[in-house]
Design a protein around this motif. Structure first.
Motif, PDB file in Angstrom:
ATOM      1  N   HIS A 220       0.830  -1.198   0.000  1.00  0.00           N
ATOM      2  CA  HIS A 220       0.000   0.000   0.000  1.00  0.00           C
ATOM      3  C   HIS A 220       0.869   1.255   0.000  1.00  0.00           C
ATOM      4  O   HIS A 220       2.074   1.197   0.250  1.00  0.00           O
ATOM      5  N   HIS A 221       0.217   2.376  -0.240  1.00  0.00           N
ATOM      6  CA  HIS A 221       0.888   3.671  -0.192  1.00  0.00           C
ATOM      7  C   HIS A 221       1.446   3.933   1.210  1.00  0.00           C
ATOM      8  O   HIS A 221       0.984   3.360   2.202  1.00  0.00           O
ATOM      9  N   ASN A 222       2.422   4.802   1.287  1.00  0.00           N
ATOM     10  CA  ASN A 222       3.140   4.999   2.553  1.00  0.00           C
ATOM     11  C   ASN A 222       2.404   5.883   3.553  1.00  0.00           C
ATOM     12  O   ASN A 222       2.912   6.136   4.636  1.00  0.00           O
ATOM     13  N   GLN A 223       1.176   6.315   3.237  1.00  0.00           N
ATOM     14  CA  GLN A 223       0.367   7.070   4.189  1.00  0.00           C
ATOM     15  C   GLN A 223      -0.626   6.187   4.926  1.00  0.00           C
ATOM     16  O   GLN A 223      -1.355   6.658   5.801  1.00  0.00           O
ATOM     17  N   LYS A 224      -0.680   4.906   4.582  1.00  0.00           N
ATOM     18  CA  LYS A 224      -1.598   3.992   5.257  1.00  0.00           C
ATOM     19  C   LYS A 224      -1.094   3.723   6.669  1.00  0.00           C
ATOM     20  O   LYS A 224       0.089   3.391   6.869  1.00  0.00           O
ATOM     21  N   LEU A 225      -1.981   3.849   7.655  1.00  0.00           N
ATOM     22  CA  LEU A 225      -1.566   3.799   9.055  1.00  0.00           C
ATOM     23  C   LEU A 225      -1.517   2.388   9.627  1.00  0.00           C
ATOM     24  O   LEU A 225      -0.682   2.097  10.485  1.00  0.00           O
TER      25      LEU A 225
ATOM     26  N   SER B 195      -5.926   2.561  -9.188  1.00  0.00           N
ATOM     27  CA  SER B 195      -6.564   3.842  -8.911  1.00  0.00           C
ATOM     28  C   SER B 195      -7.652   3.622  -7.878  1.00  0.00           C
ATOM     29  O   SER B 195      -8.271   2.546  -7.828  1.00  0.00           O
ATOM     30  N   ARG B 196      -7.913   4.640  -7.072  1.00  0.00           N
ATOM     31  CA  ARG B 196      -8.980   4.552  -6.089  1.00  0.00           C
ATOM     32  C   ARG B 196     -10.355   4.452  -6.750  1.00  0.00           C
ATOM     33  O   ARG B 196     -11.338   4.116  -6.089  1.00  0.00           O
ATOM     34  N   GLU B 197     -10.428   4.727  -8.035  1.00  0.00           N
ATOM     35  CA  GLU B 197     -11.686   4.553  -8.758  1.00  0.00           C
ATOM     36  C   GLU B 197     -12.172   3.111  -8.705  1.00  0.00           C
ATOM     37  O   GLU B 197     -13.362   2.844  -8.857  1.00  0.00           O
ATOM     38  N   SER B 198     -11.252   2.170  -8.495  1.00  0.00           N
ATOM     39  CA  SER B 198     -11.625   0.756  -8.463  1.00  0.00           C
ATOM     40  C   SER B 198     -12.591   0.444  -7.329  1.00  0.00           C
ATOM     41  O   SER B 198     -13.312  -0.559  -7.373  1.00  0.00           O
ATOM     42  N   PHE B 199     -12.604   1.303  -6.284  1.00  0.00           N
ATOM     43  CA  PHE B 199     -13.474   1.049  -5.135  1.00  0.00           C
ATOM     44  C   PHE B 199     -14.895   1.594  -5.325  1.00  0.00           C
ATOM     45  O   PHE B 199     -15.810   1.205  -4.593  1.00  0.00           O
TER      46      PHE B 199
ATOM     47  N   ARG C  35       5.017  -0.664   2.523  1.00  0.00           N
ATOM     48  CA  ARG C  35       4.479   0.702   2.499  1.00  0.00           C
ATOM     49  C   ARG C  35       5.446   1.596   1.733  1.00  0.00           C
ATOM     50  O   ARG C  35       6.523   1.934   2.230  1.00  0.00           O
ATOM     51  N   LEU C  36       5.062   1.966   0.518  1.00  0.00           N
ATOM     52  CA  LEU C  36       5.927   2.769  -0.334  1.00  0.00           C
ATOM     53  C   LEU C  36       5.107   3.770  -1.144  1.00  0.00           C
ATOM     54  O   LEU C  36       3.968   3.465  -1.545  1.00  0.00           O
ATOM     55  N   PRO C  37       5.655   4.952  -1.417  1.00  0.00           N
ATOM     56  CA  PRO C  37       4.967   5.869  -2.324  1.00  0.00           C
ATOM     57  C   PRO C  37       4.859   5.247  -3.711  1.00  0.00           C
ATOM     58  O   PRO C  37       5.734   4.492  -4.137  1.00  0.00           O
ATOM     59  N   GLY C  38       3.773   5.563  -4.400  1.00  0.00           N
ATOM     60  CA  GLY C  38       3.551   5.019  -5.733  1.00  0.00           C
ATOM     61  C   GLY C  38       2.524   3.913  -5.760  1.00  0.00           C
ATOM     62  O   GLY C  38       1.868   3.688  -6.786  1.00  0.00           O
ATOM     63  N   TYR C  39       2.365   3.199  -4.644  1.00  0.00           N
ATOM     64  CA  TYR C  39       1.343   2.152  -4.573  1.00  0.00           C
ATOM     65  C   TYR C  39      -0.008   2.755  -4.192  1.00  0.00           C
ATOM     66  O   TYR C  39      -0.083   3.808  -3.562  1.00  0.00           O
TER      67      TYR C  39
END
Length: 266
Positions: free
Chosen positions: A155-160, A236-240, A209-213
């Motif tokens: 996942h993206h690196n902002q996921k907690l 893309s978040r559009e998938s949700f 956890r990395l940017p770009g994902y």
């Protein structure tokens, strides 16, 4: 068919903006309110690039709930914010669609009890992408024949939270058909602590956890002379959005909490 009046919590966030756009573009739904802790009074249309939206950002939840007629609230904020606000929302007899992750079992039980006590519907899913739901289903089927399995979720690196809700749900589904046992060499050891990942009934889980994902998961099975990999990628978040819109249209048809998109797919 009556139009469903929808409010979005965390409307200024990345997911909130995608969801708001999805609601606006769905003829069966009407976006009537948007809540966030920032941008009070800003027109939502300026954030999502749709000019003809007469919805401004509310930062006072009580005021918003009292002034707006809302049928369903969509929440993709964070666990702490959700648990702070959920009682006030459900006590208004408003149904809730939750994509927020990081909730524990006590949180989920509390939400279910609130919904039952107030005759309201709540829907919670770890992942709203239909492809991810199919991945979990196929993983459970494969585990009947390939009990040696590990999961890598990215996942993206902002996921907690880690591991992701999708990974936890996948582990739970696999565990229903696989007896617990420890994988790997009997005397294996870690030269760097944690390098073998987390452990769930002997299944190893690894979180990246990395940017770009955005949101990605691999379920890797090993057998005699072969491996099998199932992978899902939300690029893309559009998938949700299709899954969220489906949940919004169905959540008012039950009381209590329903967990998992697979339970409302036809």
């Amino acid at each position: 068919m009556s139009i469903i009046k929808v409010a979005v919590m965390g409307a200024c966030g990345k997911m909130g903006r995608f969801i708001s756009t999805g609601v606006v573009n769905d003829p069966e739904l009407e976006l009537v309110a948007a809540f966030d802790v920032i941008n009070e009074g800003m027109n939502l249309g300026a954030l999502i690039g749709i000019s003809n939206i007469d919805v401004t950002i509310d930062t006072d939840l009580t005021k918003m709930l009292n002034e707006k007629k809302i049928d369903v609230i969509i929440d993709f904020t964070n666990a702490k914010a959700l648990m702070k606000n959920i009682s006030e929302i459900i006590e208004k007899k408003i149904s809730v669609v939750i994509g927020t992750t990081g909730l524990n079992e006590d949180d989920i039980n509390k939400i279910n009890q609130l919904a039952m006590n107030n005759s309201s519907g709540v829907f919670l899913a770890p992942n709203f992408a239909i492809g991810a739901v199919l991945m979990m289903k196929y993983a459970q089927d494969a585990a009947k024949y390939f009990p040696h399995v590990e999961i890598i979720e990215l996942h993206h690196n902002q996921k907690l939270d880690a591991p992701s809700g999708t990974a936890i749900k996948t582990l739970e589904q696999i565990a229903k058909v696989r007896r617990p046992f420890t994988q790997g060499a009997e005397d294996e050891f870690e030269k760097i602590e944690g390098s073998r990942g987390g452990d769930y009934e002997g299944i190893r889980i690894h979180s990246v956890r990395l940017p770009g994902y955005v949101a990605h998961q691999e379920v890797i099975f090993g057998g005699l002379g072969q491996t099998l990999t199932l992978r899902h990628d939300s690029i893309s978040r559009e998938s949700f959005i299709p899954g969220v819109m489906l949940a919004v249209k169905k959540v008012r048809t039950w009381q209590g909490l329903v967990y998992g998109l697979e339970n409302i797919l036809e």
